[in-house]
Design a protein around this motif. Sequence first.
Motif, mmCIF file in Angstrom:
data_model
loop_
_atom_site.group_PDB
_atom_site.id
_atom_site.type_symbol
_atom_site.label_atom_id
_atom_site.label_comp_id
_atom_site.label_asym_id
_atom_site.label_seq_id
_atom_site.Cartn_x
_atom_site.Cartn_y
_atom_site.Cartn_z
ATOM 1 N N MET A 1 1.080 -1.290 0.062
ATOM 2 C CA MET A 1 0.215 -0.193 0.047
ATOM 3 C C MET A 1 0.782 1.262 0.003
ATOM 4 O O MET A 1 1.756 1.322 0.545
ATOM 5 N N SER A 2 0.608 2.133 -0.865
ATOM 6 C CA SER A 2 1.380 3.503 -0.784
ATOM 7 C C SER A 2 0.764 4.175 0.516
ATOM 8 O O SER A 2 -0.339 4.025 1.173
ATOM 9 N N LEU A 3 1.552 5.179 1.044
ATOM 10 C CA LEU A 3 1.408 6.014 2.042
ATOM 11 C C LEU A 3 0.235 6.736 1.679
ATOM 12 O O LEU A 3 -0.620 7.051 2.629
ATOM 13 N N LEU A 4 0.237 7.406 0.762
ATOM 14 C CA LEU A 4 -0.602 8.302 0.400
ATOM 15 C C LEU A 4 -2.039 7.823 0.491
ATOM 16 O O LEU A 4 -2.997 8.279 0.832
ATOM 17 N N LEU A 5 -2.309 6.575 0.049
ATOM 18 C CA LEU A 5 -3.742 5.794 0.061
ATOM 19 C C LEU A 5 -3.973 5.158 1.249
ATOM 20 O O LEU A 5 -4.834 4.464 1.195
ATOM 21 N N SER A 6 -2.862 5.301 2.399
ATOM 22 C CA SER A 6 -3.124 4.568 3.556
ATOM 23 C C SER A 6 -4.128 5.095 4.445
ATOM 24 O O SER A 6 -4.088 6.520 4.435
ATOM 25 N N PRO A 7 -4.643 4.448 5.431
ATOM 26 C CA PRO A 7 -5.610 5.399 6.482
ATOM 27 C C PRO A 7 -4.594 6.346 7.412
ATOM 28 O O PRO A 7 -3.674 5.919 7.599
ATOM 29 N N LEU A 8 -5.572 7.173 7.810
ATOM 30 C CA LEU A 8 -4.893 8.197 8.895
ATOM 31 C C LEU A 8 -5.980 8.439 9.913
ATOM 32 O O LEU A 8 -7.206 8.654 9.662
ATOM 33 N N THR A 9 -5.593 8.407 11.290
ATOM 34 C CA THR A 9 -6.508 8.445 12.337
ATOM 35 C C THR A 9 -6.137 9.447 13.226
ATOM 36 O O THR A 9 -4.883 9.661 13.769
ATOM 37 N N LEU A 10 -6.831 10.303 13.284
ATOM 38 C CA LEU A 10 -6.676 11.745 14.264
ATOM 39 C C LEU A 10 -8.118 11.627 15.408
ATOM 40 O O LEU A 10 -9.097 11.409 14.915
ATOM 41 N N ARG A 11 -7.503 11.298 16.671
ATOM 42 C CA ARG A 11 -8.355 11.302 17.613
ATOM 43 C C ARG A 11 -9.388 9.976 17.355
ATOM 44 O O ARG A 11 -8.771 8.997 16.926
ATOM 45 N N GLY A 12 -10.803 10.194 17.223
ATOM 46 C CA GLY A 12 -11.620 8.918 17.038
ATOM 47 C C GLY A 12 -12.035 8.649 15.681
ATOM 48 O O GLY A 12 -12.832 8.061 15.317
ATOM 49 N N THR A 13 -11.351 9.542 14.789
ATOM 50 C CA THR A 13 -11.794 9.567 13.292
ATOM 51 C C THR A 13 -10.732 9.168 12.342
ATOM 52 O O THR A 13 -9.529 9.428 12.533
ATOM 53 N N THR A 14 -11.049 7.909 11.662
ATOM 54 C CA THR A 14 -10.011 7.308 10.574
ATOM 55 C C THR A 14 -10.420 7.693 9.311
ATOM 56 O O THR A 14 -11.636 7.571 8.724
ATOM 57 N N PHE A 15 -9.584 8.408 8.721
ATOM 58 C CA PHE A 15 -9.810 8.845 7.204
ATOM 59 C C PHE A 15 -9.425 7.643 6.275
ATOM 60 O O PHE A 15 -8.535 7.016 6.330
ATOM 61 N N PRO A 226 -11.714 15.588 15.186
ATOM 62 C CA PRO A 226 -10.664 16.239 14.971
ATOM 63 C C PRO A 226 -10.737 17.787 14.841
ATOM 64 O O PRO A 226 -11.873 18.314 14.409
ATOM 65 N N LEU A 227 -9.657 18.512 15.442
ATOM 66 C CA LEU A 227 -9.837 20.050 15.007
ATOM 67 C C LEU A 227 -8.713 20.213 14.164
ATOM 68 O O LEU A 227 -7.359 19.978 14.679
ATOM 69 N N LEU A 228 -8.795 20.926 13.213
ATOM 70 C CA LEU A 228 -7.730 21.437 12.220
ATOM 71 C C LEU A 228 -7.610 22.987 12.367
ATOM 72 O O LEU A 228 -8.673 23.674 12.663
ATOM 73 N N VAL A 229 -6.430 23.356 12.005
ATOM 74 C CA VAL A 229 -6.436 25.051 11.575
ATOM 75 C C VAL A 229 -5.393 25.152 10.503
ATOM 76 O O VAL A 229 -4.376 24.506 10.281
ATOM 77 N N ARG A 230 -5.884 26.085 9.568
ATOM 78 C CA ARG A 230 -5.260 26.523 8.584
ATOM 79 C C ARG A 230 -4.486 27.647 8.863
ATOM 80 O O ARG A 230 -4.998 28.619 9.241
ATOM 81 N N VAL A 231 -3.042 27.695 8.503
ATOM 82 C CA VAL A 231 -2.198 28.894 8.712
ATOM 83 C C VAL A 231 -1.437 29.407 7.440
ATOM 84 O O VAL A 231 -1.429 28.360 6.649
ATOM 85 N N SER A 232 -1.040 30.429 7.398
ATOM 86 C CA SER A 232 -0.240 30.943 6.372
ATOM 87 C C SER A 232 1.020 30.979 7.111
ATOM 88 O O SER A 232 1.061 31.917 8.154
ATOM 89 N N ALA A 233 1.977 30.134 6.921
ATOM 90 C CA ALA A 233 3.157 30.174 7.449
ATOM 91 C C ALA A 233 4.138 31.322 7.426
ATOM 92 O O ALA A 233 4.990 31.350 8.368
ATOM 93 N N THR A 234 4.073 32.310 6.214
ATOM 94 C CA THR A 234 4.993 33.135 5.957
ATOM 95 C C THR A 234 4.080 34.217 5.292
ATOM 96 O O THR A 234 3.270 33.694 4.350
ATOM 97 N N VAL A 258 -5.350 21.379 19.179
ATOM 98 C CA VAL A 258 -5.567 21.071 17.596
ATOM 99 C C VAL A 258 -4.838 19.758 17.376
ATOM 100 O O VAL A 258 -3.688 19.603 17.713
ATOM 101 N N ASP A 259 -5.381 19.211 16.311
ATOM 102 C CA ASP A 259 -4.962 17.886 15.632
ATOM 103 C C ASP A 259 -3.842 17.786 14.359
ATOM 104 O O ASP A 259 -3.177 17.237 14.551
ATOM 105 N N LEU A 260 -4.173 18.832 13.964
ATOM 106 C CA LEU A 260 -3.458 19.033 12.394
ATOM 107 C C LEU A 260 -3.487 20.538 12.152
ATOM 108 O O LEU A 260 -4.345 21.151 12.002
ATOM 109 N N VAL A 261 -2.167 20.860 11.690
ATOM 110 C CA VAL A 261 -2.161 22.322 11.098
ATOM 111 C C VAL A 261 -1.933 21.904 9.576
ATOM 112 O O VAL A 261 -0.959 21.389 8.955
ATOM 113 N N ASP A 262 -2.851 22.787 8.764
ATOM 114 C CA ASP A 262 -2.868 22.927 7.616
ATOM 115 C C ASP A 262 -2.195 23.977 6.946
ATOM 116 O O ASP A 262 -2.565 24.998 7.082
ATOM 117 N N VAL A 263 -0.891 23.649 6.328
ATOM 118 C CA VAL A 263 -0.068 24.812 6.103
ATOM 119 C C VAL A 263 -0.118 25.344 4.588
ATOM 120 O O VAL A 263 0.208 24.730 3.749
#
Length: 374
Positions: A1-15, A226-234, A258-263
Amino acid sequence: MSLLLSPLTLRGTTFRNRVWLAPMCQYSAADDGLPTDWHLAHLGARAVGGFGLVLTEAAAVVPEGRISPQDVGIWNDEQVTAWRRITDFIRARGAHSGIQLAHAGRKASTYRPFGEGRGSVPTTDGGWTAVGPTGDAFPGYAAPHELTEAEILAVPGQFADATRRALAAGFDVVEVHAAHGYLLHQFLSPLSNTRTDRWGGDLAGRAQLLLDTVDAVRAVLPEQDPLLVRVSATDWTDGGLTGDDTATVAGWLREHGVDLVDVSTGGNVLADIPVGPGYQVPFARQVRDTGIAAGAVGMITTPHQAEKVLTGGDADVVLLGRPALFDPSWPLRAARELGDDTPVLAHEPGSPDARIVEGQPTGWVPQYGRGSWG
């Protein structure tokens, strides 16, 4: 399995995979911020196409927080009902749905980019007075109203109320928008926040509104969501927000639940941005190195490029914008190009049209009772 298409779990949610649809403004809402059939088709097509998380465009938490009069919102119950049929459709296709909660701040009340005008929409044409950390305007826009301390204190509650409605609308994930020059980014950046009270000054002061908002949203979300935050890094400008600043803020965000930062990057001031393939990925790596999950976005176009971003440790997920517009079934194509023979989950188990496709060519999905290529 490619990593790209593998599942990801954040808190109680599996994508189901790590290919996520990036938020993209559609400027196609009905009156009063209502999503329409356009949004059902736009978001639903990407759920059918295999994306693991389908994020909405910026949804305003209050009417005056819209970028344009044609933006969607999540400030009333009628919007909740309209969003619900979209989240139901996304869920039935095996994807998770996420809503990006936003307040445009000084970049609110602008014409949509469809040739109707440029800059701020006047009140005589359906616009309103924008707000910001100060009365300084974004170049080419009308001067905003400088928020009072009482008005600033109300912002976290507005995001919390929007979160309650998002849950009622069936969303699985909430993303707080603190990027692209909108209100929370305006407070973070020293280029737009020159306040001298507790909401300004050093990085900790400028980040206070974002952290208070995150706390208010996290308090409403169920523990498993899950809770995400989108930031502008610069800001891509001398004297502006830097990658080091954002890495520091990312550490604070992790401590605040926060569980993931969308950069992403940019958007707060006019800047010369060195755009190129994967140009924002190093900032995602810088955030991820602080110990929080990170999403990479920005000119990630091919499956092999996306896979390399993940296997190289630069990010945990990739978010696609324009490539998803060009190809709503990008994840299914990625499976074929990467030679991933993982069974394709076409729809959610238990739904009337649920099928797990076994032993079929990668990318094959059942449609209308026969096999066809995704």
